[in-house]
Motif scaffolding. Sequence first.
Motif, PDB file in Angstrom:
ATOM      1  N   PRO A 128       0.821  -1.200   0.000  1.00  0.00           N
ATOM      2  CA  PRO A 128       0.000   0.000   0.000  1.00  0.00           C
ATOM      3  C   PRO A 128       0.866   1.266   0.000  1.00  0.00           C
ATOM      4  N   VAL A 129       0.356   2.291  -0.644  1.00  0.00           N
ATOM      5  CA  VAL A 129       1.076   3.561  -0.705  1.00  0.00           C
ATOM      6  C   VAL A 129       0.923   4.259   0.638  1.00  0.00           C
ATOM      7  N   VAL A 130       2.041   4.687   1.188  1.00  0.00           N
ATOM      8  CA  VAL A 130       2.045   5.363   2.480  1.00  0.00           C
ATOM      9  C   VAL A 130       2.592   6.769   2.275  1.00  0.00           C
ATOM     10  N   ASP A 131       1.930   7.753   2.877  1.00  0.00           N
ATOM     11  CA  ASP A 131       2.444   9.110   2.825  1.00  0.00           C
ATOM     12  C   ASP A 131       3.671   9.161   3.732  1.00  0.00           C
ATOM     13  N   GLU A 132       4.822   9.279   3.106  1.00  0.00           N
ATOM     14  CA  GLU A 132       6.086   9.188   3.838  1.00  0.00           C
ATOM     15  C   GLU A 132       6.202  10.250   4.933  1.00  0.00           C
ATOM     16  N   GLN A 133       5.818  11.481   4.635  1.00  0.00           N
ATOM     17  CA  GLN A 133       5.924  12.555   5.629  1.00  0.00           C
ATOM     18  C   GLN A 133       5.059  12.254   6.849  1.00  0.00           C
ATOM     19  N   SER A 134       3.846  11.796   6.613  1.00  0.00           N
ATOM     20  CA  SER A 134       2.937  11.497   7.719  1.00  0.00           C
ATOM     21  C   SER A 134       3.484  10.354   8.573  1.00  0.00           C
ATOM     22  N   TYR A 135       3.948   9.288   7.911  1.00  0.00           N
ATOM     23  CA  TYR A 135       4.486   8.135   8.632  1.00  0.00           C
ATOM     24  C   TYR A 135       5.692   8.556   9.473  1.00  0.00           C
ATOM     25  N   ARG A 136       6.619   9.296   8.879  1.00  0.00           N
ATOM     26  CA  ARG A 136       7.829   9.719   9.605  1.00  0.00           C
ATOM     27  C   ARG A 136       7.485  10.589  10.810  1.00  0.00           C
ATOM     28  N   ARG A 141      -3.860  10.944   8.420  1.00  0.00           N
ATOM     29  CA  ARG A 141      -4.078  10.475   9.788  1.00  0.00           C
ATOM     30  C   ARG A 141      -3.647   9.011   9.976  1.00  0.00           C
ATOM     31  N   GLN A 142      -4.114   8.104   9.144  1.00  0.00           N
ATOM     32  CA  GLN A 142      -3.811   6.686   9.350  1.00  0.00           C
ATOM     33  C   GLN A 142      -2.322   6.399   9.181  1.00  0.00           C
ATOM     34  N   ASP A 143      -1.655   7.095   8.283  1.00  0.00           N
ATOM     35  CA  ASP A 143      -0.216   6.880   8.106  1.00  0.00           C
ATOM     36  C   ASP A 143       0.564   7.393   9.305  1.00  0.00           C
ATOM     37  N   TRP A 144       0.122   8.499   9.891  1.00  0.00           N
ATOM     38  CA  TRP A 144       0.762   9.024  11.096  1.00  0.00           C
ATOM     39  C   TRP A 144       0.578   8.024  12.241  1.00  0.00           C
ATOM     40  N   ILE A 145      -0.636   7.517  12.386  1.00  0.00           N
ATOM     41  CA  ILE A 145      -0.935   6.546  13.449  1.00  0.00           C
ATOM     42  C   ILE A 145      -0.115   5.276  13.265  1.00  0.00           C
ATOM     43  N   THR A 146       0.023   4.816  12.032  1.00  0.00           N
ATOM     44  CA  THR A 146       0.815   3.614  11.754  1.00  0.00           C
ATOM     45  C   THR A 146       2.267   3.835  12.158  1.00  0.00           C
ATOM     46  N   GLY A 147       2.829   4.984  11.804  1.00  0.00           N
ATOM     47  CA  GLY A 147       4.203   5.291  12.179  1.00  0.00           C
ATOM     48  C   GLY A 147       4.373   5.362  13.682  1.00  0.00           C
ATOM     49  N   CYS A 148       3.437   6.006  14.344  1.00  0.00           N
ATOM     50  CA  CYS A 148       3.478   6.127  15.799  1.00  0.00           C
ATOM     51  C   CYS A 148       3.407   4.749  16.448  1.00  0.00           C
ATOM     52  N   ALA A 149       2.478   3.911  15.995  1.00  0.00           N
ATOM     53  CA  ALA A 149       2.317   2.573  16.571  1.00  0.00           C
ATOM     54  C   ALA A 149       3.555   1.711  16.318  1.00  0.00           C
ATOM     55  N   ASP A 150       4.153   1.846  15.148  1.00  0.00           N
ATOM     56  CA  ASP A 150       5.382   1.095  14.870  1.00  0.00           C
ATOM     57  C   ASP A 150       6.482   1.497  15.846  1.00  0.00           C
ATOM     58  N   ALA A 151       6.594   2.782  16.136  1.00  0.00           N
ATOM     59  CA  ALA A 151       7.609   3.255  17.087  1.00  0.00           C
ATOM     60  C   ALA A 151       7.331   2.716  18.484  1.00  0.00           C
ATOM     61  N   VAL A 152       6.067   2.755  18.896  1.00  0.00           N
ATOM     62  CA  VAL A 152       5.697   2.260  20.227  1.00  0.00           C
ATOM     63  C   VAL A 152       6.012   0.775  20.347  1.00  0.00           C
ATOM     64  N   GLU A 153       5.788   0.027  19.282  1.00  0.00           N
ATOM     65  CA  GLU A 153       6.033  -1.415  19.300  1.00  0.00           C
ATOM     66  C   GLU A 153       7.504  -1.759  19.071  1.00  0.00           C
ATOM     67  N   GLY A 154       8.332  -0.736  18.873  1.00  0.00           N
ATOM     68  CA  GLY A 154       9.765  -0.975  18.712  1.00  0.00           C
ATOM     69  C   GLY A 154      10.148  -1.515  17.344  1.00  0.00           C
ATOM     70  N   LYS A 155       9.267  -1.360  16.369  1.00  0.00           N
ATOM     71  CA  LYS A 155       9.580  -1.818  15.020  1.00  0.00           C
ATOM     72  C   LYS A 155      10.475  -0.796  14.331  1.00  0.00           C
ATOM     73  N   GLU A 156      11.308  -1.259  13.428  1.00  0.00           N
ATOM     74  CA  GLU A 156      12.101  -0.335  12.640  1.00  0.00           C
ATOM     75  C   GLU A 156      11.184   0.400  11.685  1.00  0.00           C
ATOM     76  N   SER A 157      11.556   1.627  11.355  1.00  0.00           N
ATOM     77  CA  SER A 157      10.748   2.405  10.421  1.00  0.00           C
ATOM     78  C   SER A 157      10.624   1.685   9.097  1.00  0.00           C
ATOM     79  N   ARG A 158       9.442   1.725   8.534  1.00  0.00           N
ATOM     80  CA  ARG A 158       9.193   1.090   7.222  1.00  0.00           C
ATOM     81  C   ARG A 158       9.679   1.978   6.083  1.00  0.00           C
ATOM     82  N   ILE A 159      10.015   3.194   6.381  1.00  0.00           N
ATOM     83  CA  ILE A 159      10.442   4.140   5.330  1.00  0.00           C
ATOM     84  C   ILE A 159      11.951   4.274   5.369  1.00  0.00           C
TER      85      ILE A 159
END
Length: 91
Positions: A22-30, A73-91
């Motif tokens: 899926p296409v993710v808005d990079e700025q929002s995710y970061r 909004r959803q891309d920002w939330i995904t990035g935030c949740a990935d950080a909370v879960e300790g996952k490496e950034s997808r971008i």
Amino acid sequence: MRRIAAAALLAMLLLAGCDSTPVVDEQSYRKGYDAFGGARLPPSDEDRETVEGRCDELLRSRDLADPDFDLVRQDWITGCADAVEGKESRI
């Protein structure tokens, strides 16, 4: 027979060229991923839905403080949740 083989080969090439990511808005995710300023967070034992809910609350508080906050909004939330879960950034 050759036409069938050529058609099958063409179909395989077309399917291989399709990216199902899926296409993710990079700025929002970061921005979501960096919501905590790069601080190391303790591992969360909450499920993904709960973590995303908390990230959504955090974003809503920032949205209300800054009416010019223009992110996906959803891309920002995904990035935030990935950080909370300790996952490496997808971008």
